[in-house]
Write a protein that holds these residues in place. Structure first.
Motif, PDB file in Angstrom:
ATOM      1  N   ASP A   1       0.810  -1.218   0.000  1.00  0.00           N
ATOM      2  CA  ASP A   1       0.000   0.000   0.000  1.00  0.00           C
ATOM      3  C   ASP A   1       0.841   1.265   0.000  1.00  0.00           C
ATOM      4  N   MET A   2       2.117   1.163   0.395  1.00  0.00           N
ATOM      5  CA  MET A   2       2.987   2.333   0.408  1.00  0.00           C
ATOM      6  C   MET A   2       3.495   2.702  -0.982  1.00  0.00           C
ATOM      7  N   VAL A   3       3.418   1.764  -1.924  1.00  0.00           N
ATOM      8  CA  VAL A   3       3.970   2.020  -3.265  1.00  0.00           C
ATOM      9  C   VAL A   3       2.921   1.875  -4.357  1.00  0.00           C
ATOM     10  N   ALA A   4       1.657   1.692  -3.981  1.00  0.00           N
ATOM     11  CA  ALA A   4       0.606   1.477  -4.990  1.00  0.00           C
ATOM     12  C   ALA A   4       0.559   2.626  -5.989  1.00  0.00           C
ATOM     13  N   GLY A   5       0.640   3.856  -5.508  1.00  0.00           N
ATOM     14  CA  GLY A   5       0.602   5.005  -6.411  1.00  0.00           C
ATOM     15  C   GLY A   5       1.801   5.056  -7.340  1.00  0.00           C
ATOM     16  N   HIS A   6       2.983   4.738  -6.817  1.00  0.00           N
ATOM     17  CA  HIS A   6       4.201   4.750  -7.634  1.00  0.00           C
ATOM     18  C   HIS A   6       4.181   3.634  -8.670  1.00  0.00           C
ATOM     19  N   LEU A   7       3.583   2.494  -8.327  1.00  0.00           N
ATOM     20  CA  LEU A   7       3.439   1.416  -9.305  1.00  0.00           C
ATOM     21  C   LEU A   7       2.451   1.807 -10.400  1.00  0.00           C
ATOM     22  N   ALA A   8       1.381   2.491 -10.016  1.00  0.00           N
ATOM     23  CA  ALA A   8       0.357   2.889 -10.986  1.00  0.00           C
ATOM     24  C   ALA A   8       0.890   3.905 -11.975  1.00  0.00           C
ATOM     25  N   ASP A   9       1.743   4.839 -11.515  1.00  0.00           N
ATOM     26  CA  ASP A   9       2.228   5.864 -12.451  1.00  0.00           C
ATOM     27  C   ASP A   9       3.567   5.510 -13.088  1.00  0.00           C
ATOM     28  N   GLY A  10       4.074   4.300 -12.803  1.00  0.00           N
ATOM     29  CA  GLY A  10       5.280   3.837 -13.467  1.00  0.00           C
ATOM     30  C   GLY A  10       6.575   4.284 -12.839  1.00  0.00           C
ATOM     31  N   ALA A  11       6.518   4.971 -11.698  1.00  0.00           N
ATOM     32  CA  ALA A  11       7.744   5.424 -11.048  1.00  0.00           C
ATOM     33  C   ALA A  11       8.515   4.252 -10.441  1.00  0.00           C
ATOM     34  N   LEU A  12       7.803   3.165 -10.113  1.00  0.00           N
ATOM     35  CA  LEU A  12       8.414   1.943  -9.623  1.00  0.00           C
ATOM     36  C   LEU A  12       7.862   0.747 -10.392  1.00  0.00           C
ATOM     37  N   GLU A  13       8.652  -0.316 -10.447  1.00  0.00           N
ATOM     38  CA  GLU A  13       8.202  -1.555 -11.075  1.00  0.00           C
ATOM     39  C   GLU A  13       8.098  -2.655 -10.022  1.00  0.00           C
TER      40      GLU A  13
END
Length: 295
Positions: A247-259
């Motif tokens: 849940d801490m990286v859901a937004g970053h995964l959605a916008d492609g900042a993290l894989e």
């Protein structure tokens, strides 16, 4: 002098204030002869006369008046404090101390407890962030918030959040430069952001599971942290692979900042539970907190 029985001091105070054995006995709910006998024993132990008695009245001697002036305010203070404590049994008031992780506090607990402070002005909260396991009884906490699988069996434990999982993530630039691991053991060839366990002063072995097969990997890397938010920031900066709550990286995964890496190996945990010894469960303030967390 033998140790003074504080009941005798209370009985002396009643006689001194009433100026009469009959009224004092009625106030205390004891027999007059018993009261008179106890006061005489108190005077004998102290070796000093406290009351001057006549057939019609009772008054304090100089020593007795000095003792009365000393006792009265202290007794009133104790009675006032006891009355204040009794309030805790009848309405939500007082301090509730919780120990919990930073992730639990920010992602789950604080949003639920914020309304408690607004709606119950007499409740005070002490929320202690700690990534390790605490003996809540020894350390003076009312309850702890931990994953259900971590709670001691002799505690009452109630679920306060859904199951969640840890996921391995990295910045696209890191994946492009170092490749994508296909198995947890391949993490040994990567720069991984280690997590230091607070209480044990040791490094967390990353836990994975697939098809009922469990695997622990002791990763290596140039950066070690004990704060998950900074782990996410470091992963975003391309420092290495982080293993953090999804849940801490859901937004970053959605916008492609993290894989997302090793998705099919990421295990689910049994969610956060509040745990506490049974003696706390009937205190009104504590009940309010538990009810808020379980909503």
């Amino acid at each position: 002098m033998a140790q003074t029985d504080f009941n005798d001091l209370m009985w002396f105070l009643a006689v001194a204030e009433e100026g009469n054995f009959t009224r004092a006995a009625a106030r205390l709910g004891v027999v007059q002869s018993t009261l008179s006998h106890r006061i005489k024993k108190l005077e004998t132990r102290m070796g000093i006369r406290l009351l001057a008695r006549t057939t019609r009245s009772v008054s304090t001697t100089e020593a007795g008046e000095r003792l009365r002036r000393s006792l009265a305010p202290r007794v009133r203070e104790i009675e006032s404090e006891i009355a204040a404590l009794m309030v805790l049994r009848t309405r939500p008031a007082g301090l509730v101390r919780l120990t919990l992780s930073h992730h639990a506090l920010t992602r789950l607990i604080w949003p639920k407890l914020r309304p408690v402070l607004r709606d119950y002005p007499e409740i005070r909260l002490d929320l202690s962030v700690d990534g390790g396991f605490r003996d809540i009884v020894e350390d003076g906490f009312d309850a702890g918030i931990r994953l259900g699988e971590s709670v001691e069996h002799d505690m009452i434990a109630l679920r306060v959040g859904p199951d969640w999982r840890l996921v391995a993530v990295a910045a696209p630039a890191y994946v492009a430069a170092r490749g994508r691991p296909g198995h947890p053991q391949e993490l040994l060839k990567h720069d991984c952001i280690n997590r230091r366990l607070a209480m044990a002063n040791a490094l967390y072995a990353w836990e994975f599971e697939k098809d009922s097969k469990e695997l622990r990997v002791r990763v290596d890397g140039r950066l070690t942290l004990n704060d998950e938010a900074t782990m996410v920031a470091a992963a975003l900066d391309g420092v290495g692979i982080a293993y953090v709550p999804e849940d801490m990286v859901a937004g970053h995964l959605a916008d492609g900042a993290l894989e997302l890496l090793l998705d099919d190996w990421s295990p689910r945990f049994s969610g956060y539970h509040i745990y506490y010894p049974s003696r706390h469960q009937n205190l009104p303030a504590f009940k309010v907190v538990v009810q808020a967390l379980r909503q």
